[in-house]
Design an enzyme around this catalytic site. Structure first.
Site, short mmCIF file in Angstrom:
data_model
loop_
_atom_site.label_atom_id
_atom_site.label_comp_id
_atom_site.label_asym_id
_atom_site.label_seq_id
_atom_site.Cartn_x
_atom_site.Cartn_y
_atom_site.Cartn_z
N ASP A 56 46.74 42.68 35.05
CA ASP A 56 45.58 42.24 35.81
C ASP A 56 45.57 43.11 37.08
O ASP A 56 46.60 43.68 37.45
CB ASP A 56 45.79 40.75 36.15
CG ASP A 56 44.94 40.30 37.31
OD1 ASP A 56 43.72 40.46 37.21
OD2 ASP A 56 45.50 39.80 38.30
N ASP A 86 43.50 42.43 40.54
CA ASP A 86 43.48 41.66 41.79
C ASP A 86 44.67 40.72 41.91
O ASP A 86 44.84 39.84 41.07
CB ASP A 86 42.23 40.76 41.81
CG ASP A 86 41.02 41.46 42.40
OD1 ASP A 86 41.22 42.38 43.20
OD2 ASP A 86 39.91 41.08 42.03
O1 M1P Z 1 39.65 39.08 40.33
C1 M1P Z 1 38.66 39.49 39.48
C2 M1P Z 1 37.27 39.22 40.06
O2 M1P Z 1 37.03 40.10 41.17
C3 M1P Z 1 35.79 39.97 41.77
O3 M1P Z 1 35.63 38.68 42.32
P1 M1P Z 1 35.18 38.37 43.86
O4 M1P Z 1 34.23 39.43 44.25
O5 M1P Z 1 34.60 36.99 43.75
O6 M1P Z 1 36.45 38.37 44.67
C4 M1P Z 1 34.66 40.18 40.79
O7 M1P Z 1 34.61 41.54 40.42
C5 M1P Z 1 34.85 39.30 39.58
O8 M1P Z 1 33.90 39.65 38.59
C6 M1P Z 1 36.24 39.47 39.00
O9 M1P Z 1 36.45 38.60 37.91
#
Ligand code: M1P
Length: 243
Positions: free
Chosen positions: A5, A7
């Site tokens: 993953d 983020d």
């Molecule tokens: O962590 C993954 C998510 O990252 C973004 O979310 P946000 O902008 O709400 O922090 C988006 O790109 C989302 O689509 C994605 O799942």
């Protein structure tokens, strides 16, 4: 094989990868096949991962694998909007969201509330044009007021027969896609997956409620690892592969 993953696992949420993580992944690539999988589109993945991701990693799965690359080449692309939902349903869905957003009373609203990607729709109550500071404000506000949870509940109720799945994976928005098109979707695109002694998946949101890494973490085709930060990812990999 190691699948990651992005983020919270390889980078801090919506932030750029550190030079340390980047060089660590290059070291790791000498030992294992590497794939990255996330809900964002390729452009955002490149921003976060610091450049040409498809040239750097063996597999790149954008939008949970609905857009997929292997060794720099596009190997799969689904068009959610055109092929699956159809214009009539999209219109109903959009109209509902726009009405809901118009009635939504939150401290700040910016622009780009609904973003159409190839494989999913991203809905963002504050608007994706917000600044980093406004993003963090909304994130904190949402923890208390559950704006996104309530929005998703309203959509679930309204479109219960549409076969949609919702995922609140990031800080300011949620993703909407057909049931089953979560991160497990990418596993079907790995060439002869049984050739690997193991496919390790690393993610930070591996919990069942609101965790967009949960399905792939639990999938019998992977060995799931929960991490708490990019530093923890490196720590666990060092232990696993004696690095
Ligand atoms: O962590 C993954 C998510 O990252 C973004 O979310 P946000 O902008 O709400 O922090 C988006 O790109 C989302 O689509 C994605 O799942």
């Amino acid at each position: 094989m190691c699948l990651f993953d992005i983020d919270g696992t390889l980078t801090p949420s919506r932030q750029v990868i550190t030079p340390e993580m980047k060089s660590f992944l290059l070291e790791l690539k000498k030992k294992v096949v590497i794939g990255i999988v996330g809900g964002s589109d390729k452009g955002k993945q490149e921003e976060q991962m610091g450049g040409d991701v498809t040239g750097m990693y063996d597999y790149v799965f954008s939008e949970n694998g609905l857009v997929a690359y292997k060794d720099g080449k596009l190997i799969g692309k689904q068009s959610f909007i055109k092929d699956w939902m159809g214009e009539e349903k999209i219109k109903l869905f959009d109209n509902f969201c726009l009405r809901y957003l118009a009635d939504l009373d939150i401290p700040k609203k910016r622009g780009t509330f609904i973003e159409f990607r190839d494989g999913l729709i991203n809905v963002c109550p504050i608007g994706r044009n917000c600044t980093q500071e406004e993003r963090m404000e909304f994130f904190e506000y949402d923890k208390e007021h559950k704006v996104r949870e309530k929005f998703v509940e309203a959509l679930r109720k309204e479109f219960s027969d549409m076969g949609l799945q919702y995922s609140i994976g990031g800080q300011i928005s949620f993703d909407v896609f057909p049931k089953g098109w979560d991160k497990t979707f990418c596993l079907g695109l790995i060439d002869n997956i049984s050739q690997f002694k193991a496919v390790h998946f690393f993610g930070d949101k591996t919990y069942p409620v609101r965790g967009n890494d949960y399905e792939i973490f639990m999938d019998p085709r992977t060995i799931g690892h929960t991490v708490t930060s990019p530093d923890d990812t490196i720590k666990q990999l060092r232990e696993l592969f004696n690095m």
